[in-house]
Write an enzyme that holds these catalytic residues in place. Sequence first.
Site, PDB file in Angstrom:
ATOM      1  N   GLN A  72       0.846  -1.168  -0.209  1.00  0.00           N
ATOM      2  CA  GLN A  72      -0.016  -0.006   0.013  1.00  0.00           C
ATOM      3  C   GLN A  72       0.977   1.321  -0.039  1.00  0.00           C
ATOM      4  OE1 GLN A  72      -3.061   0.661  -0.574  1.00  0.00           O
ATOM      5  NE2 GLN A  72      -3.797  -1.568  -0.528  1.00  0.00           N
ATOM      6  N   SER A  73       1.878   0.942  -0.678  1.00  0.00           N
ATOM      7  CA  SER A  73       2.889   2.224  -0.717  1.00  0.00           C
ATOM      8  C   SER A  73       2.262   3.719  -1.224  1.00  0.00           C
ATOM      9  CB  SER A  73       4.307   2.073  -1.443  1.00  0.00           C
ATOM     10  OG  SER A  73       5.018   2.876  -1.617  1.00  0.00           O
ATOM     11  N   ASN A  74       2.191   4.664  -0.760  1.00  0.00           N
ATOM     12  CA  ASN A  74       2.031   6.057  -1.349  1.00  0.00           C
ATOM     13  C   ASN A  74       3.035   6.329  -2.213  1.00  0.00           C
ATOM     14  OD1 ASN A  74      -0.436   6.513   0.407  1.00  0.00           O
ATOM     15  ND2 ASN A  74       0.994   6.964   2.394  1.00  0.00           N
TER      16      ASN A  74
END
Length: 328
Positions: A72-74
């Site tokens: 879920q890396s921004n």
Amino acid sequence: MEFPDKISIANLPTKIEKLEKFSLDNHYNIWIKRDDQTGLEFSGNKIRKLEFAIKEAMDENADVLITCGGIQSNHARTTAAVAAKVGLKSHLVLRGNEVDVSEGNLFMDKMFGAEITFVSEDDYTNNRSEIMNSIKEDLSNKGLKGYILPEGASNVIGSFGYINAYDEILSQEEALGVIFDAIVLSVGSGGTYSGLFYGNLLRKGNKDIIGMSIYGTEDHFREISTNLIKDIGKFTGEYFDVNKKDIIVNDKYLGLGYAKSTKEEVEFIKSFSKSEGIILDPVYTGKAMYGLYKELNDGNINKYNNILFIHTGGIFGWTKEARSLIWK
Ligand SMILES: *Cc1c(COP(=O)(O)O)cnc(C)c1O
């Protein structure tokens, strides 16, 4: 000192607002800089770093942006979005397994057409550079040029995003007639923190830059930040020898660990949203604001007149799992 060139994609400057109710409740002047509003697709702090890094990639005639992060890396999502925007391809190395119903940032990565390689926790920790390098090599065999961005774009070129943001804050102080004597922010890979810290040294700002770690100990960030600040100095020619103990990164609010929330944190975020009309994310800004709130109430922070909190974004971190805690 001249900054490197950048592309201009983010909505800048981001506004600074006073948190009226939160300030009253805590008997303090607390302000927020809305870096969550740098844009929709590339909201948050990462776009400031990428404006510099991607200019470098384009100058090197890159075809594909290669980077890495959690599932879920921004940062990975922002890279995929910007790649689409400027007409490049993106290849993401993500820690975790492909999930049946992808949501949040992973959903957006797919919408932006990113190629994704999923790797195990172990491979991510130990081999992510090798994995990204081999992707670059494969591309090169096909006549394409890859450009590798490290985790969070927390390298020298990426740091300019927040050296620049520091100057933005100085000009906003003038317009608002306020001096911020402390800047509080969430710390993940350390680049945002180091950029602000360097900006403060460069402009002799005399502000305390206070990080709230969501991943890693204070010692870890003392190491990371002093090294990065030295490297920035070598790059710019304005060198500062930073003492490790000047780096303030509070590691008391890690809670259950990266991307895991406690009931108290979620309840805090909910009450904050209700009173301010501002949504914090569960992974970064929620923990950092909760930490600030606790520190204020425990009387650990009381020497400042005006505190500026940087809202670094992260809205897509409200995955189904995180959301479910709100109803429990
Ligand atoms: C990446 C991120 C941070 C931390 O920034 P670093 O430069 O990696 O320390 C904080 N908040 C959000 C929402 C982020 O995505």
